[in-house]
Design a protein around this motif. Structure first.
Motif, PDB file in Angstrom:
ATOM      1  N   THR A 133       0.813  -1.215   0.000  1.00  0.00           N
ATOM      2  CA  THR A 133       0.000   0.000   0.000  1.00  0.00           C
ATOM      3  C   THR A 133       0.840   1.256   0.000  1.00  0.00           C
ATOM      4  O   THR A 133       0.373   2.313  -0.371  1.00  0.00           O
ATOM      5  N   GLY A 134       2.074   1.164   0.518  1.00  0.00           N
ATOM      6  CA  GLY A 134       2.901   2.358   0.644  1.00  0.00           C
ATOM      7  C   GLY A 134       2.683   3.090   1.964  1.00  0.00           C
ATOM      8  O   GLY A 134       3.314   4.106   2.230  1.00  0.00           O
ATOM      9  N   HIS A 135       1.772   2.550   2.808  1.00  0.00           N
ATOM     10  CA  HIS A 135       1.564   3.183   4.119  1.00  0.00           C
ATOM     11  C   HIS A 135       2.342   2.417   5.164  1.00  0.00           C
ATOM     12  O   HIS A 135       2.162   1.210   5.326  1.00  0.00           O
ATOM     13  N   LEU A 136       3.176   3.134   5.891  1.00  0.00           N
ATOM     14  CA  LEU A 136       4.031   2.509   6.901  1.00  0.00           C
ATOM     15  C   LEU A 136       3.179   1.783   7.940  1.00  0.00           C
ATOM     16  O   LEU A 136       3.493   0.664   8.341  1.00  0.00           O
ATOM     17  N   SER A 137       2.047   2.415   8.300  1.00  0.00           N
ATOM     18  CA  SER A 137       1.232   1.841   9.362  1.00  0.00           C
ATOM     19  C   SER A 137       0.702   0.474   8.982  1.00  0.00           C
ATOM     20  O   SER A 137       0.642  -0.426   9.816  1.00  0.00           O
ATOM     21  N   HIS A 138       0.366   0.312   7.684  1.00  0.00           N
ATOM     22  CA  HIS A 138      -0.123  -1.002   7.262  1.00  0.00           C
ATOM     23  C   HIS A 138       0.938  -2.059   7.426  1.00  0.00           C
ATOM     24  O   HIS A 138       0.665  -3.151   7.913  1.00  0.00           O
ATOM     25  N   TYR A 139       2.161  -1.694   7.063  1.00  0.00           N
ATOM     26  CA  TYR A 139       3.251  -2.671   7.168  1.00  0.00           C
ATOM     27  C   TYR A 139       3.482  -3.041   8.618  1.00  0.00           C
ATOM     28  O   TYR A 139       3.651  -4.215   8.961  1.00  0.00           O
ATOM     29  N   VAL A 140       3.502  -2.032   9.452  1.00  0.00           N
ATOM     30  CA  VAL A 140       3.788  -2.299  10.870  1.00  0.00           C
ATOM     31  C   VAL A 140       2.675  -3.135  11.470  1.00  0.00           C
ATOM     32  O   VAL A 140       2.930  -4.089  12.203  1.00  0.00           O
ATOM     33  N   THR A 141       1.445  -2.824  11.095  1.00  0.00           N
ATOM     34  CA  THR A 141       0.329  -3.613  11.605  1.00  0.00           C
ATOM     35  C   THR A 141       0.487  -5.072  11.194  1.00  0.00           C
ATOM     36  O   THR A 141       0.350  -5.985  12.030  1.00  0.00           O
ATOM     37  N   ALA A 142       0.814  -5.247   9.913  1.00  0.00           N
ATOM     38  CA  ALA A 142       0.987  -6.615   9.419  1.00  0.00           C
ATOM     39  C   ALA A 142       2.097  -7.302  10.184  1.00  0.00           C
ATOM     40  O   ALA A 142       1.970  -8.471  10.583  1.00  0.00           O
ATOM     41  N   LEU A 143       3.186  -6.558  10.457  1.00  0.00           N
ATOM     42  CA  LEU A 143       4.330  -7.113  11.185  1.00  0.00           C
ATOM     43  C   LEU A 143       3.905  -7.560  12.579  1.00  0.00           C
ATOM     44  O   LEU A 143       4.172  -8.693  13.013  1.00  0.00           O
ATOM     45  N   VAL A 144       3.202  -6.652  13.265  1.00  0.00           N
ATOM     46  CA  VAL A 144       2.805  -6.936  14.647  1.00  0.00           C
ATOM     47  C   VAL A 144       1.859  -8.131  14.677  1.00  0.00           C
ATOM     48  O   VAL A 144       2.031  -9.052  15.470  1.00  0.00           O
ATOM     49  N   ILE A 145       0.894  -8.108  13.782  1.00  0.00           N
ATOM     50  CA  ILE A 145      -0.064  -9.215  13.767  1.00  0.00           C
ATOM     51  C   ILE A 145       0.662 -10.532  13.483  1.00  0.00           C
ATOM     52  O   ILE A 145       0.411 -11.558  14.154  1.00  0.00           O
ATOM     53  N   ALA A 146       1.589 -10.481  12.540  1.00  0.00           N
ATOM     54  CA  ALA A 146       2.331 -11.698  12.220  1.00  0.00           C
ATOM     55  C   ALA A 146       3.113 -12.185  13.414  1.00  0.00           C
ATOM     56  O   ALA A 146       3.097 -13.390  13.732  1.00  0.00           O
ATOM     57  N   VAL A 147       3.775 -11.276  14.135  1.00  0.00           N
ATOM     58  CA  VAL A 147       4.563 -11.670  15.309  1.00  0.00           C
ATOM     59  C   VAL A 147       3.642 -12.285  16.364  1.00  0.00           C
ATOM     60  O   VAL A 147       3.936 -13.353  16.925  1.00  0.00           O
ATOM     61  N   ILE A 148       2.510 -11.626  16.556  1.00  0.00           N
ATOM     62  CA  ILE A 148       1.578 -12.142  17.555  1.00  0.00           C
ATOM     63  C   ILE A 148       1.114 -13.546  17.176  1.00  0.00           C
ATOM     64  O   ILE A 148       1.090 -14.472  18.005  1.00  0.00           O
ATOM     65  N   LEU A 149       0.779 -13.700  15.891  1.00  0.00           N
ATOM     66  CA  LEU A 149       0.301 -15.008  15.435  1.00  0.00           C
ATOM     67  C   LEU A 149       1.369 -16.071  15.624  1.00  0.00           C
ATOM     68  O   LEU A 149       1.091 -17.162  16.140  1.00  0.00           O
ATOM     69  N   ILE A 150       2.616 -15.754  15.242  1.00  0.00           N
ATOM     70  CA  ILE A 150       3.687 -16.746  15.343  1.00  0.00           C
ATOM     71  C   ILE A 150       3.943 -17.099  16.796  1.00  0.00           C
ATOM     72  O   ILE A 150       3.992 -18.278  17.181  1.00  0.00           O
ATOM     73  N   LEU A 151       4.050 -16.045  17.628  1.00  0.00           N
ATOM     74  CA  LEU A 151       4.318 -16.296  19.045  1.00  0.00           C
ATOM     75  C   LEU A 151       3.173 -17.075  19.672  1.00  0.00           C
ATOM     76  O   LEU A 151       3.375 -18.033  20.419  1.00  0.00           O
ATOM     77  N   GLY A 152       1.945 -16.631  19.343  1.00  0.00           N
ATOM     78  CA  GLY A 152       0.781 -17.310  19.888  1.00  0.00           C
ATOM     79  C   GLY A 152       0.772 -18.772  19.483  1.00  0.00           C
ATOM     80  O   GLY A 152       0.531 -19.673  20.286  1.00  0.00           O
ATOM     81  N   TYR A 153       1.110 -19.024  18.283  1.00  0.00           N
ATOM     82  CA  TYR A 153       1.117 -20.412  17.803  1.00  0.00           C
ATOM     83  C   TYR A 153       2.140 -21.228  18.556  1.00  0.00           C
ATOM     84  O   TYR A 153       1.863 -22.345  19.004  1.00  0.00           O
ATOM     85  N   ARG A 154       3.377 -20.652  18.719  1.00  0.00           N
ATOM     86  CA  ARG A 154       4.419 -21.364  19.450  1.00  0.00           C
ATOM     87  C   ARG A 154       4.002 -21.605  20.901  1.00  0.00           C
ATOM     88  O   ARG A 154       4.329 -22.635  21.471  1.00  0.00           O
ATOM     89  N   MET A 155       3.298 -20.612  21.435  1.00  0.00           N
ATOM     90  CA  MET A 155       2.941 -20.698  22.845  1.00  0.00           C
ATOM     91  C   MET A 155       1.898 -21.775  23.076  1.00  0.00           C
ATOM     92  O   MET A 155       1.972 -22.528  24.030  1.00  0.00           O
ATOM     93  N   PHE A 156       0.932 -21.857  22.212  1.00  0.00           N
ATOM     94  CA  PHE A 156      -0.213 -22.735  22.481  1.00  0.00           C
ATOM     95  C   PHE A 156      -0.126 -24.098  21.816  1.00  0.00           C
ATOM     96  O   PHE A 156      -1.009 -24.913  21.954  1.00  0.00           O
TER      97      PHE A 156
END
Lengths: 90, 607
Positions: free
Chosen positions: B583-606
């Motif tokens: 999209t060219g919007h920094l916020s979208h990238y960061v959101t995607a990054l954060v969500i991805a990290v949460i998903l990966i960590l959550g998956y490892r955790m559970f």
């Protein structure tokens, strides 16, 4: 231990939301600082809890990295302002 | 060596002229060209005289030069294709006709082409043509024959388009090349059939084997014969492949005389006579030959009556006369066809060279609306056309054409395959021949005013020199006397056909045909210049060219490519989806990054 991690997580979340939702570059930098500090807080808190100094050492590292980072960040911000006459993201 | 030297001489001269022609002066180049063909004639004459007068029962002479293609065949021991020449009575007649007429036309061309810039190239092509024609005539096997066959096609193409500054000449050359190529493919299929059946390409062996192995009327014999007929039809400009010949008249007139009247177009007749045994095995194919000839002779006769261009009239007349030969071939009268081939070569070469004189004097103007009243201006042209057209119309007793045409008509009437109807068509053809000859003669020499006022003026300072006069005189004499030569009975030495003795000539029929011819002349003198000419080309345009262009237009869009385009479209679609993520919007990238990290960590955790 959980309280420390909860506070740290809340701090981290606040910082992340700041980064994502803010348009002003200065506040984005601040958000990043908050996220760093959330991590640093977790290190310090857990070091206290466990009675070890490793976490304190990590804090010193994080603080110095954060200082360097904010220095560069502010410099970039100045340059950005000069070019675009604003510090808001488009 | 004796046989090989006959085609070799013109080919060597052709190579000399093609490679070094620009270093020779025009005069040297043209006389060198004449020399090549002339020497070839002398050699041919020597060989034929030596062989055929040597012993009375001489049959054939074979000369093997080298092995061309060696291969293994289980059927035969001599399993090779040899570069070999073969001379018997049939090829001897062709040999003499080709070399002699070519020599005369070459001499004529010296004068005709004197002003042309590319004389050496012209004579190089002409020599190459003669060489290839001789290879065709002398061929011992089908592959050598095919070599000559394609060679004359190539040189015909080169010479039709000789004046290449005009694109129409190039188109005419291409048309001739492509149209005859359709026939050539048929011939090639015929050769394939022969080879797959017998494992050899040697003509005499094939004929013997075919005679022994193929029952009369069998499918394979019919098929092979029809393939050969297809080749002959293309080369000899018979229906339905006749359209190229009229356009081929755009070439220099000596070329029309040599290639498109006297020699190359008779190659089809020669081919059918050569493989006559195969045609004799197939009544269907023989009938096809006869009816193709009959249809062509009537169609071309009518077409000749409707043309206003001198050379085109002669071209259609050539087709018509070739139709007579095919008629004779189909009726099994091979020697009569060869006889007519020889006489036709003489008088048609004479007529074309006469047309060449007119073109030479009148700036290559051949339109009958512009040329007339030549009777007293140029008496030579008058006599040339009088004799030539007289022979063409088969004026009785004194002309050569009379003897050959009457022989054809009598044999067609008497033969098993022929009969009254083919004879009647031939006689009707005689009427047509008379009509267009009479019309042509009248338009050229009428005292005044039948055609429009003659607007073409003879070129200043041009006269008919010795180079033109000599070949014309010789051909004129031959057009009157060839009929007395025993060509038919000579050709009969090799060709299996009944030759008629003078007793069983049917005088009544001959008189009818002759009267019809003379009647035709009278009709012809009444026929005027036509305003519109029906175009045979339009029919082919509609049947072949239009659908072809429609199909090619459709194929140009390349429908099969649509299948491949599907993959391109799919890739494009996915590319579009992925591109949306950027999209060219920094916020979208960061959101995607954060969500991805949460998903990966959550998956490892559970987990």
């Amino acid at each position: 231990m959980n309280e420390i991690l909860v506070v740290s997580s809340i701090l981290f979340g606040l910082g992340a939301f700041g980064v994502v939702l803010r348009r002003n570059l200065l506040f984005i930098l601040l958000g990043i600082e908050v996220m760093l500090n959330a991590a640093a807080f977790a290190f310090v808190g857990i070091a206290c809890k466990l009675g070890q100094v490793d976490g304190q050492v990590m804090f010193l590292l994080i603080a110095s990295v954060a200082a360097a980072e904010i220095g560069i960040g502010l410099a970039l911000l100045m340059a950005y302002d000069r070019i675009f006459k604003t510090i808001d993201l488009g | 060596m004796q046989l090989a030297i006959i085609p070799a001489l013109p080919i060597i001269v052709s190579a000399l002229l093609a490679l070094f022609g620009d270093r020779f002066s025009k005069k040297l180049a043209s006389w060198l060209g004449v020399l090549g063909i002339g020497l070839s004639f002398v050699a041919a004459l020597g060989v034929v005289l030596f062989l055929f007068t040597g012993s009375k029962d001489f049959q054939a002479y074979r000369e093997i030069l080298w092995t061309w293609i060696p291969f293994y065949s289980s059927e035969l021991d001599t399993a090779t294709i040899q570069m070999a020449f073969y001379l018997d009575a049939l090829s001897a007649v062709m040999l003499m006709v080709v070399t002699f007429i070519s020599s005369l036309i070459a001499i004529f061309s010296v004068a005709f082409m004197e002003d042309d810039a590319e004389v050496s190239w012209f004579f190089a092509c002409m020599n190459l043509f003669v060489g290839m024609m001789l290879i065709l005539v002398l061929a011992d096997n089908f592959l050598v024959l095919f070599l000559g066959w394609e060679g004359v096609g190539l040189t015909s193409y080169l010479l039709i388009g000789f004046w290449r500054n005009d694109i129409l000449n190039g188109r005419a050359a291409t048309k001739a090349f492509i149209t005859t190529r359709i026939g050539d493919v048929c011939l090639l299929f015929g050769i394939f059939l022969v080879f797959s059946s017998f494992g050899t390409l040697n003509i005499q062996e094939v004929l013997d084997l075919a005679d022994a192995n193929w029952p009369v009327g069998s499918l394979i014999a019919t098929l092979t014969a029809l393939c050969f007929l297809g080749g002959a039809v293309g080369k000899s400009a018979q229906l339905p492949l006749q359209t190229w010949l009229a356009d081929a008249m755009r070439g220099p007139t000596p070329v029309s005389a040599l290639i498109h009247a006297a020699t190359m177009v008779t190659a089809g007749v020669y081919l059918i006579a050569r493989v006559g045994t195969i045609f004799a095995l197939s009544p269907i194919a023989s009938a096809a030959v006869m009816w193709v000839g009959a249809a062509t002779l009537v169609m071309a006769g009518i077409a000749a009556l409707l043309q206003n261009d001198l050379k085109r009239i002669l071209a259609y007349s050539t087709m018509s006369q070739l139709g007579y030969m095919f008629l004779a071939l189909g009726a099994g009268a091979y020697s009569a066809a060869i006889f007519h081939l020889a006489t036709h070569a003489c008088f048609k070469a004479l007529l074309f060279l006469g047309a060449g004189v007119i073109g030479y004097l009148f700036h290559h103007e051949y339109s009958l609306t512009k040329i007339s009243n030549l009777r007293y201006q140029f008496p030579l042209i008058f006599w040339v056309f009088l004799i030539g057209l007289g022979s063409l119309t088969a004026l009785p007793l004194i002309t050569a054409g009379f003897y050959s045409k009457e022989l054809i008509l009598s044999e067609v009437f008497l033969s098993k395959q022929g009969g009254l109807l083919p004879w009647a068509i031939g006689a009707f053809g005689a009427l047509l021949t008379g009509a267009y000859s009479g019309r042509l003669f009248w338009l050229l020499f009428a005292p005044s005013g039948l055609s429009a006022v003659a607007s073409a003026k003879a070129e200043e300072g041009r006269s008919i020199g010795r180079c033109m006069g000599l070949p014309l005189s010789i051909l004129a004499i031959l057009s009157l006397t060839t009929g007395f030569l025993p060509i038919a009975s000579f050709a009969n030495r090799t060709v299996l056909a009944p030759v008629l003795t003078s007793e069983n000539h049917i005088w009544k029929l001959e008189i009818i045909a002759t009267v019809l011819g003379i009647l035709g002349i009278l009709i012809g003198t009444r026929v005027k210049i036509w305003k519109t000419m029906p175009q045979f080309d339009a029919l082919y345009e509609g049947i072949f060219t239009k659908p072809y262009s429609t199909i090619s237009l459709f194929m140009r869009a390349d429908p099969i490519r649509a299948v491949y385009r599907l993959f391109v479209l799919l890739a494009g679609f996915f590319q579009y989806l992925l591109a949306r993520l950027q999209t060219g919007h920094l916020s979208h990238y960061v959101t995607a990054l954060v969500i991805a990290v949460i998903l990966i960590l959550g998956y490892r955790m559970f987990s």
